[in-house]
Design a protein around this motif. Structure first.
Motif, mmCIF file in Angstrom:
data_model
loop_
_atom_site.group_PDB
_atom_site.id
_atom_site.type_symbol
_atom_site.label_atom_id
_atom_site.label_comp_id
_atom_site.label_asym_id
_atom_site.label_seq_id
_atom_site.Cartn_x
_atom_site.Cartn_y
_atom_site.Cartn_z
ATOM 1 N N MET A 20 91.255 -61.547 11.929
ATOM 2 C CA MET A 20 89.855 -61.622 12.320
ATOM 3 C C MET A 20 89.718 -61.945 13.804
ATOM 4 O O MET A 20 88.837 -61.396 14.490
ATOM 5 C CB MET A 20 89.126 -62.664 11.477
ATOM 6 N N ALA A 21 90.588 -62.816 14.324
ATOM 7 C CA ALA A 21 90.557 -63.116 15.755
ATOM 8 C C ALA A 21 90.791 -61.847 16.568
ATOM 9 O O ALA A 21 90.090 -61.584 17.553
ATOM 10 C CB ALA A 21 91.594 -64.182 16.095
ATOM 11 N N ALA A 22 91.771 -61.037 16.155
ATOM 12 C CA ALA A 22 92.049 -59.789 16.853
ATOM 13 C C ALA A 22 90.852 -58.854 16.783
ATOM 14 O O ALA A 22 90.490 -58.203 17.773
ATOM 15 C CB ALA A 22 93.291 -59.119 16.270
ATOM 16 N N GLN A 23 90.214 -58.775 15.622
ATOM 17 C CA GLN A 23 89.052 -57.901 15.470
ATOM 18 C C GLN A 23 87.892 -58.357 16.358
ATOM 19 O O GLN A 23 87.221 -57.536 16.997
ATOM 20 C CB GLN A 23 88.607 -57.862 14.007
ATOM 21 N N LEU A 25 88.112 -60.102 19.140
ATOM 22 C CA LEU A 25 88.481 -59.808 20.523
ATOM 23 C C LEU A 25 88.261 -58.323 20.826
ATOM 24 O O LEU A 25 87.710 -57.962 21.881
ATOM 25 C CB LEU A 25 89.942 -60.188 20.778
ATOM 26 N N ALA A 26 88.679 -57.467 19.903
ATOM 27 C CA ALA A 26 88.523 -56.028 20.108
ATOM 28 C C ALA A 26 87.049 -55.633 20.192
ATOM 29 O O ALA A 26 86.662 -54.800 21.023
ATOM 30 C CB ALA A 26 89.220 -55.261 18.987
ATOM 31 N N GLN A 27 86.212 -56.244 19.349
ATOM 32 C CA GLN A 27 84.780 -55.961 19.394
ATOM 33 C C GLN A 27 84.198 -56.345 20.751
ATOM 34 O O GLN A 27 83.411 -55.603 21.348
ATOM 35 C CB GLN A 27 84.054 -56.720 18.278
ATOM 36 N N ALA A 28 84.600 -57.518 21.241
ATOM 37 C CA ALA A 28 84.057 -58.005 22.506
ATOM 38 C C ALA A 28 84.516 -57.153 23.684
ATOM 39 O O ALA A 28 83.800 -57.010 24.677
ATOM 40 C CB ALA A 28 84.458 -59.462 22.720
ATOM 41 N N LEU A 29 85.719 -56.586 23.577
ATOM 42 C CA LEU A 29 86.315 -55.846 24.687
ATOM 43 C C LEU A 29 86.226 -54.334 24.498
ATOM 44 O O LEU A 29 86.887 -53.580 25.197
ATOM 45 C CB LEU A 29 87.779 -56.262 24.851
ATOM 46 N N ALA A 30 85.389 -53.895 23.583
ATOM 47 C CA ALA A 30 85.306 -52.472 23.265
ATOM 48 C C ALA A 30 84.885 -51.622 24.457
ATOM 49 O O ALA A 30 85.247 -50.442 24.550
ATOM 50 C CB ALA A 30 84.341 -52.247 22.103
ATOM 51 N N GLN A 31 84.134 -52.219 25.368
ATOM 52 C CA GLN A 31 83.721 -51.509 26.578
ATOM 53 C C GLN A 31 84.443 -52.038 27.815
ATOM 54 O O GLN A 31 84.002 -51.794 28.939
ATOM 55 C CB GLN A 31 82.195 -51.650 26.760
ATOM 56 N N LEU A 50 96.099 -57.175 18.294
ATOM 57 C CA LEU A 50 95.201 -56.620 19.300
ATOM 58 C C LEU A 50 95.877 -55.494 20.075
ATOM 59 O O LEU A 50 95.245 -54.484 20.410
ATOM 60 C CB LEU A 50 94.755 -57.727 20.253
ATOM 61 N N ALA A 51 97.159 -55.664 20.353
ATOM 62 C CA ALA A 51 97.897 -54.667 21.134
ATOM 63 C C ALA A 51 97.950 -53.311 20.451
ATOM 64 O O ALA A 51 98.129 -52.280 21.112
ATOM 65 C CB ALA A 51 99.315 -55.167 21.406
ATOM 66 N N MET A 81 103.937 -65.400 27.565
ATOM 67 C CA MET A 81 103.701 -65.160 26.145
ATOM 68 C C MET A 81 102.693 -64.041 25.945
ATOM 69 O O MET A 81 102.878 -63.146 25.097
ATOM 70 C CB MET A 81 103.207 -66.438 25.468
ATOM 71 N N LEU A 82 101.601 -64.057 26.720
ATOM 72 C CA LEU A 82 100.592 -63.010 26.586
ATOM 73 C C LEU A 82 101.181 -61.634 26.892
ATOM 74 O O LEU A 82 100.944 -60.668 26.166
ATOM 75 C CB LEU A 82 99.418 -63.295 27.524
ATOM 76 N N ALA A 83 101.949 -61.546 27.971
ATOM 77 C CA ALA A 83 102.547 -60.267 28.354
ATOM 78 C C ALA A 83 103.508 -59.758 27.287
ATOM 79 O O ALA A 83 103.541 -58.557 26.981
ATOM 80 C CB ALA A 83 103.253 -60.404 29.698
ATOM 81 N N GLU A 84 104.297 -60.665 26.709
ATOM 82 C CA GLU A 84 105.255 -60.262 25.677
ATOM 83 C C GLU A 84 104.543 -59.856 24.393
ATOM 84 O O GLU A 84 104.944 -58.890 23.724
ATOM 85 C CB GLU A 84 106.234 -61.402 25.412
ATOM 86 N N ALA A 85 103.489 -60.578 24.024
ATOM 87 C CA ALA A 85 102.795 -60.297 22.763
ATOM 88 C C ALA A 85 101.998 -59.002 22.843
ATOM 89 O O ALA A 85 101.937 -58.243 21.870
ATOM 90 C CB ALA A 85 101.875 -61.459 22.394
ATOM 91 N N LEU A 86 101.405 -58.726 24.014
ATOM 92 C CA LEU A 86 100.536 -57.561 24.147
ATOM 93 C C LEU A 86 101.268 -56.314 24.616
ATOM 94 O O LEU A 86 100.801 -55.196 24.399
ATOM 95 C CB LEU A 86 99.397 -57.883 25.123
#
Length: 221
Positions: A20-23, A25-31, A50-51, A81-86
């Motif tokens: 749900m967190a990924a979803q 984030l994706a909704q917020a960043l859709a544009q 998210l990636a 961590m962010l770079a590796e995860a995404l």
């Protein structure tokens, strides 16, 4: 104490909460847009998910909510961590120069963060002691008036850090708090029952808490 409206959403397990967190984030960043993202282990599965999503990645800017004062290649760096995860998706990752030490790192990070606010979305975590980002209960950084604050003598190692402030984290369209695991149960209970923990000092209208059943168990008993 006064603070944001806390909207609790409880999911069956940590995996569901991270999905749900990924979803969200994706909704917020859709544009496109800018996101401030928590470090640590809790949100890592959400970033992996998210990636995999189709997003306008070149139009997205990401910044850690806080950073440890360790060398840039240190395994405990949140930006690492962010770079590796995404992975390499073409987004822009803003690295906070915490390796310069708390004071100089915070000063230089202030200039990096100023053009990024307001954020499209902020994803925070909750520590067992109630901290979020590197804003610890009772710590002077809670009173900082800028966008980035130095942190010394943090009660959790490493003791030297820099962190986005309450002022910075409150400048967002969407504020999320991801809380999973039994070890966070007491901190979540305290937050929901009104204790003066750092997330309650945010000035956002609503803080949406994405919790798994283990963490929220005390509130549902």
């Amino acid at each position: 104490m006064n603070g944001p409206h806390l909207q609790l959403e409880v999911y069956p397990d940590a995996g569901a909460a991270c999905r749900m967190a990924a979803q969200r984030l994706a909704q917020a960043l859709a544009q496109g847009g800018t996101a401030a993202l928590a470090g640590g282990n809790t949100p890592r599965p959400a970033y992996h998910l998210l990636a995999e999503m189709e997003l306008p990645w070149p139009a997205i800017t990401l910044v850690p909510t806080d950073e440890r004062c360790v060398p840039p290649d240190h395994p405990e760096r949140n930006d690492r961590m962010l770079a590796e995860a995404l992975g390499d998706r073409g987004y822009r990752l803003v690295r906070l120069p915490a390796e310069l030490g708390p004071e100089q790192g915070a000063r230089e990070a202030e200039a990096l963060v100023a053009p990024l606010v307001p954020f499209r979305v902020v994803l925070l975590g909750l520590g067992e002691d109630g901290h979020t980002a590197s804003l610890f209960p009772g710590h002077p950084a809670l009173e900082a008036t800028g966008l980035v604050a130095p942190v010394r003598r943090a009660p959790k190692p490493p003791p030297e850090r820099i962190t986005l402030t309450l002022r910075a984290l409150s400048q967002t369209e969407t504020a999320l708090l991801l809380v999973t695991g039994a070890s966070k149960r007491e901190a979540l209970r305290r937050l929901l029952t009104g204790d003066d923990l750092p997330p309650r000092r945010l000035t956002v209208p609503t803080l949406t808490i994405l919790a798994d059943r283990e963490a929220a168990d005390a509130m549902e008993a």
